[in-house]
Each structure stands twice: as structure tokens, then as C-alpha cells.
Design an enzyme around this catalytic site. Structure first.
Site, mmCIF file in Angstrom:
data_model
loop_
_atom_site.group_PDB
_atom_site.id
_atom_site.type_symbol
_atom_site.label_atom_id
_atom_site.label_comp_id
_atom_site.label_asym_id
_atom_site.label_seq_id
_atom_site.Cartn_x
_atom_site.Cartn_y
_atom_site.Cartn_z
ATOM 1 N N LEU A 296 17.290 -0.733 -26.574
ATOM 2 C CA LEU A 296 16.189 -0.835 -27.535
ATOM 3 C C LEU A 296 16.183 0.393 -28.429
ATOM 4 O O LEU A 296 16.356 1.518 -27.943
ATOM 5 C CB LEU A 296 14.850 -0.890 -26.791
ATOM 6 C CG LEU A 296 14.686 -1.972 -25.725
ATOM 7 C CD1 LEU A 296 13.547 -1.616 -24.778
ATOM 8 C CD2 LEU A 296 14.419 -3.304 -26.412
ATOM 9 N N GLU A 297 15.977 0.201 -29.724
ATOM 10 C CA GLU A 297 15.844 1.328 -30.649
ATOM 11 C C GLU A 297 14.421 1.346 -31.167
ATOM 12 O O GLU A 297 13.940 0.353 -31.710
ATOM 13 C CB GLU A 297 16.839 1.209 -31.796
ATOM 14 C CG GLU A 297 16.914 2.444 -32.665
ATOM 15 C CD GLU A 297 16.203 2.275 -33.997
ATOM 16 O OE1 GLU A 297 15.351 3.129 -34.311
ATOM 17 O OE2 GLU A 297 16.488 1.312 -34.704
ATOM 18 N N ALA B 20 3.914 -2.066 -33.436
ATOM 19 C CA ALA B 20 4.093 -2.147 -34.889
ATOM 20 C C ALA B 20 2.850 -1.661 -35.629
ATOM 21 O O ALA B 20 2.956 -0.998 -36.666
ATOM 22 C CB ALA B 20 4.433 -3.573 -35.295
ATOM 23 N N ARG B 21 1.676 -1.963 -35.112
ATOM 24 C CA ARG B 21 0.423 -1.552 -35.748
ATOM 25 C C ARG B 21 0.192 -0.053 -35.646
ATOM 26 O O ARG B 21 -0.714 0.485 -36.270
ATOM 27 C CB ARG B 21 -0.749 -2.311 -35.126
ATOM 28 C CG ARG B 21 -0.691 -3.785 -35.447
ATOM 29 C CD ARG B 21 -1.713 -4.579 -34.680
ATOM 30 N NE ARG B 21 -1.362 -5.993 -34.742
ATOM 31 C CZ ARG B 21 -2.247 -6.973 -34.756
ATOM 32 N NH1 ARG B 21 -3.535 -6.710 -34.719
ATOM 33 N NH2 ARG B 21 -1.840 -8.217 -34.806
ATOM 34 N N GLN C 140 26.732 -4.270 -20.370
ATOM 35 C CA GLN C 140 26.217 -2.897 -20.434
ATOM 36 C C GLN C 140 25.044 -2.692 -19.481
ATOM 37 O O GLN C 140 24.222 -3.570 -19.273
ATOM 38 C CB GLN C 140 25.820 -2.521 -21.862
ATOM 39 C CG GLN C 140 24.598 -3.227 -22.393
ATOM 40 C CD GLN C 140 24.348 -2.900 -23.859
ATOM 41 O OE1 GLN C 140 25.203 -2.359 -24.555
ATOM 42 N NE2 GLN C 140 23.170 -3.239 -24.344
#
Length: 191
Positions: A137-138, A116-117, A183
Site C-alpha cells: 500500500l502507498e 481521503a477526507r 510478495q
């Protein structure tokens, strides 16, 4: 609902197969001694790893992104230890770990601050009661520069919330035949 601790996570993984493969501690270095983005059990969560398979979004076909009619040609498949996401674009990946969520548990996924940083945001919808599978995961690259993500290292943290015994859901994800149940691999949108 209450958040669950490392003791509970360990018990559920080791005795009930909630997380496979499971790492009981925090791994911060690889076998050669190089630093990793950490993964494994934390105080009140589990840091998941990204697998080596990626789908990077491309606009080669100048298509419209439509979740009801998604064109698989909108992605380039990459297999490797890292993935470069173009500026202002995104990539799909999956967790190394396979999850089996109990009926009385809701799991929330948050991105790791290390990413995020750097302007790399991870998005995952909640893992609902009795859902199982690899987590797709996106990763959004919000920067104007290419961004790198690493396979086999921590990318997001799962938080587990358990309902009170008198407040277990009436209908689980499995009960309603959810379209992403079981999935495996990176899974594209389904309707």
C-alpha cells in the site's frame, strides 16, 4: 465484467482461500470497545487492514527518486500500531491479508473515505488475474501537517470484478511470471 457481492467474496475466501485471514463481517470496534476504521466484508467489497510494518520516505540522502534504480536508504523502517507520515511525503505498508486472485477476476483497490477526507490518499495498482501476495500500500500525505495511519484497521477497499466465462484472460499475471508474484511484506519497486 460484473462486480461481485458479499456472498461471492465470502464463498471465495472460505472455500478457495482468496483472502487470508478473512473477516466475514464489518469490524467497527476493537475488543476494548474502542472505535476502529472499519475492516472486513462489505456489500460489494472487502476492506483491508494495514499491517504493523511501514517504510516512511525520507530525503536524508538528497537522492533522486528513480523507479529503475530505487535506493532502499530512502526509507526509514517503522514497526508499530501507527505511523506518522511527514507533510507532503509518503509511506509504504502492506495488508494484513494475503490474496490469491482467481484467473477470471480483476481486483481494484480504492482508498477509504475516512482517510481521503483527511488528505491521506491510498494508491494500489490492480490485482491482476492469478496474482497472489500481500498488497503493498502507498499512502500519500497531501497535507502540510503530519498525518497518522493505523495498523490493524481498515485503510482501503478491494472491489472484485469477474469476467464472463467466454472472456477469461489469455495470459494471467502468474503465466507471465510477474515480478511481484508471491510478495510478502512491504515490497519496494522492482524492474
Amino acid at each position: 465484467m460484473s462486480i461481485k457481492s458479499d456472498r461471492w467474496i465470502r464463498k471465495m475466501a472460505e472455500e478457495h482461500g482468496m483472502i487470508e485471514p478473512y473477516e466475514p463481517g464489518q469490524v467497527r470496534f476493537n475488543e476494548a470497545g474502542d472505535k476502529l476504521v472499519s475492516y472486513g466484508t462489505s456489500s460489494y467489497g472487502y476492506d483491508v487492514r494495514c499491517a504493523r510494518e511501514f517504510k516512511v520516505f525520507t530525503n536524508v540522502h538528497s537522492a533522486i527518486v528513480d523507479p529503475k534504480n530505487f535506493d532502499e536508504n530512502s526509507f526509514i523502517d517503522i514497526v508499530g500500531d501507527e505511523c506518522i507520515i511527514p507533510p507532503n511525503s509518503f509511506a509504504l505498508a502492506r495488508t494484513v491479508e494475503y490474496f490469491r486472485i482467481p484467473r477470471d477476476v480483476l481486483t481494484i483497490c480504492l482508498g477509504k473515505s475516512t482517510y481521503a477526507r483527511c488528505g491521506i490518499i491510498v494508491n494500489v495498482t490492480p490485482l491482476e488475474p492469478e496474482w497472489e501476495g500481500h498488497v503493498t500500500l502507498e499512502f500519500s500525505n497531501t497535507t502540510t501537517l503530519p498525518a497518522r495511519i493505523y495498523a490493524g484497521e481498515g485503510v482501503a477497499q478491494m472491489l472484485f470484478f469477474q469476467s464472463d466465462a467466454d472472456d477469461i484472460c489469455e495470459t494471467s499475471y502468474k503465466d507471465r511470471g510477474g515480478k511481484y508474484q508471491g510478495q510478502r511484506g512491504v515490497t519496494l519497486p522492482r524492474t
